[in-house]
Write a protein that holds these residues in place. Structure first.
Motif, PDB file in Angstrom:
ATOM      1  N   THR A   1       3.800  16.540  -2.541  1.00  0.00           N
ATOM      2  CA  THR A   1       3.348  15.154  -2.562  1.00  0.00           C
ATOM      3  C   THR A   1       1.863  15.163  -2.255  1.00  0.00           C
ATOM      4  O   THR A   1       1.437  15.711  -1.224  1.00  0.00           O
ATOM      5  CB  THR A   1       4.075  14.283  -1.513  1.00  0.00           C
ATOM      6  OG1 THR A   1       5.482  14.340  -1.764  1.00  0.00           O
ATOM      7  CG2 THR A   1       3.618  12.834  -1.606  1.00  0.00           C
ATOM      8  N   ALA A   2       1.071  14.625  -3.158  1.00  0.00           N
ATOM      9  CA  ALA A   2      -0.381  14.678  -3.023  1.00  0.00           C
ATOM     10  C   ALA A   2      -0.960  13.273  -2.981  1.00  0.00           C
ATOM     11  O   ALA A   2      -0.555  12.401  -3.758  1.00  0.00           O
ATOM     12  CB  ALA A   2      -0.994  15.456  -4.190  1.00  0.00           C
TER      13      ALA A   2
ATOM     14  N   THR B   1       2.538   9.692   2.133  1.00  0.00           N
ATOM     15  CA  THR B   1       2.381  11.070   1.649  1.00  0.00           C
ATOM     16  C   THR B   1       3.143  12.054   2.526  1.00  0.00           C
ATOM     17  O   THR B   1       3.658  13.067   2.037  1.00  0.00           O
ATOM     18  CB  THR B   1       0.885  11.442   1.603  1.00  0.00           C
ATOM     19  OG1 THR B   1       0.164  10.456   0.864  1.00  0.00           O
ATOM     20  CG2 THR B   1       0.675  12.810   0.955  1.00  0.00           C
ATOM     21  N   LEU B   2       3.242  11.760   3.806  1.00  0.00           N
ATOM     22  CA  LEU B   2       3.896  12.665   4.758  1.00  0.00           C
ATOM     23  C   LEU B   2       5.419  12.561   4.762  1.00  0.00           C
ATOM     24  O   LEU B   2       6.094  13.458   5.282  1.00  0.00           O
ATOM     25  CB  LEU B   2       3.401  12.374   6.179  1.00  0.00           C
ATOM     26  CG  LEU B   2       1.940  12.730   6.499  1.00  0.00           C
ATOM     27  CD1 LEU B   2       1.564  12.175   7.865  1.00  0.00           C
ATOM     28  CD2 LEU B   2       1.725  14.233   6.447  1.00  0.00           C
TER      29      LEU B   2
ATOM     30  N   VAL C   1       1.987  20.491   5.992  1.00  0.00           N
ATOM     31  CA  VAL C   1       0.833  19.748   5.496  1.00  0.00           C
ATOM     32  C   VAL C   1      -0.322  20.702   5.229  1.00  0.00           C
ATOM     33  O   VAL C   1      -0.587  21.610   6.033  1.00  0.00           O
ATOM     34  CB  VAL C   1       0.392  18.684   6.524  1.00  0.00           C
ATOM     35  CG1 VAL C   1      -0.866  17.966   6.059  1.00  0.00           C
ATOM     36  CG2 VAL C   1       1.517  17.695   6.796  1.00  0.00           C
ATOM     37  N   VAL C   2      -1.010  20.491   4.111  1.00  0.00           N
ATOM     38  CA  VAL C   2      -2.245  21.217   3.813  1.00  0.00           C
ATOM     39  C   VAL C   2      -3.365  20.191   3.698  1.00  0.00           C
ATOM     40  O   VAL C   2      -3.253  19.214   2.954  1.00  0.00           O
ATOM     41  CB  VAL C   2      -2.148  22.022   2.503  1.00  0.00           C
ATOM     42  CG1 VAL C   2      -3.512  22.626   2.146  1.00  0.00           C
ATOM     43  CG2 VAL C   2      -1.108  23.128   2.628  1.00  0.00           C
TER      44      VAL C   2
ATOM     45  N   GLY D   1       6.277  12.224  14.202  1.00  0.00           N
ATOM     46  CA  GLY D   1       7.014  13.309  14.854  1.00  0.00           C
ATOM     47  C   GLY D   1       7.331  14.466  13.942  1.00  0.00           C
ATOM     48  O   GLY D   1       7.881  15.478  14.375  1.00  0.00           O
ATOM     49  N   ALA D   2       6.990  14.337  12.686  1.00  0.00           N
ATOM     50  CA  ALA D   2       7.231  15.400  11.699  1.00  0.00           C
ATOM     51  C   ALA D   2       6.380  15.096  10.466  1.00  0.00           C
ATOM     52  O   ALA D   2       6.112  13.935  10.179  1.00  0.00           O
ATOM     53  CB  ALA D   2       8.699  15.462  11.325  1.00  0.00           C
ATOM     54  N   PRO D   3       5.929  16.124   9.741  1.00  0.00           N
ATOM     55  CA  PRO D   3       6.101  17.548  10.052  1.00  0.00           C
ATOM     56  C   PRO D   3       5.177  17.985  11.192  1.00  0.00           C
ATOM     57  O   PRO D   3       4.285  17.246  11.601  1.00  0.00           O
ATOM     58  CB  PRO D   3       5.706  18.223   8.741  1.00  0.00           C
ATOM     59  CG  PRO D   3       4.689  17.285   8.144  1.00  0.00           C
ATOM     60  CD  PRO D   3       5.153  15.905   8.510  1.00  0.00           C
TER      61      PRO D   3
END
Length: 206
Positions: free
Chosen positions: A28-29, A60-61, A67-68, A97-99
């Motif tokens: 997902t970007a 997105t998260l 995550v990058v 709380g994630a990722p």
């Protein structure tokens, strides 16, 4: 894995997206202009928005395993977009709380790697590159201050060559800022997502 990528339309970020998809990951970007990320792949989801918008970042998260962050300074971006955007991402990750896993692309010359770049680059860091490098200093500081599972990757001089697998990497301060392809940096970044060798460290790649 499901990977959230920020800075996906930049040179290194796009390589991260392409290589992740080629490896079978879901991506997902976030992109201000989705037209710059036209890749025909069912595993790619593009969120239209801005990294300074917390709602866009949280979207997105959603569901991501890692995550990058490969944000960069361009003429069309506001000042300190790299650190400000990273601050929004880190805050959203902590709120959700994630990722937990985040890999950030910075640069050799930042933080305690100042002596790993040549003298000429040090002069540039004090002149034309002063603001972008200060931006990355701020970015690294806030990532290190977080409670996330972070790794900061510091590449040397970036090129557009193909992935070769032939590069130096690690936390040895003798690694200088030689040239390395964005494709090799992307491959190294993706490797960190499932490798804890450099957890809470800032390896160089050159």
């Amino acid at each position: 894995m499901k990977i959230a990528v920020f800075g996906a339309t930049g040179g290194t970020g796009r390589q991260v997206v392409e290589q992740a998809l080629a490896a079978g990951h879901q991506v997902t970007a976030l992109a201000r202009n989705p037209a710059r990320l036209t890749l025909a792949n069912a595993n790619l989801t593009v969120v239209t928005g801005n990294v300074l918008n917390a709602v866009n970042v949280e979207e997105t998260l959603q569901g991501a395993d890692a995550v990058v962050v490969s944000l960069g300074n361009t003429e069309s971006n506001p000042d300190y977009i790299v650190s400000l955007g990273t601050q929004v991402i880190v805050a959203a990750m902590q709120r959700l709380g994630a990722p937990r896993r985040i890999v950030v692309v910075s640069s050799l010359g930042v933080g305690d790697s100042k002596d790993q770049v040549p003298f000429a680059f040090k002069l540039l860091m004090k002149s034309v590159l002063r603001k972008p490098m200060e931006d990355k200093e701020r970015q690294e500081a806030l990532v290190k201050a977080s409670d996330l599972d972070w790794t900061i990757v510091r590449p040397g001089g970036l090129t557009n060559g193909p992935a070769t697998g032939r590069y130096q990497s690690g936390i040895d301060t003798k690694i200088g800022a030689g040239q390395v392809s964005r494709a090799d940096v992307a491959a190294f970044v993706l490797k960190q997502l499932t490798d804890s060798t450099y957890l809470h460290q800032a390896p160089a790649i050159s």
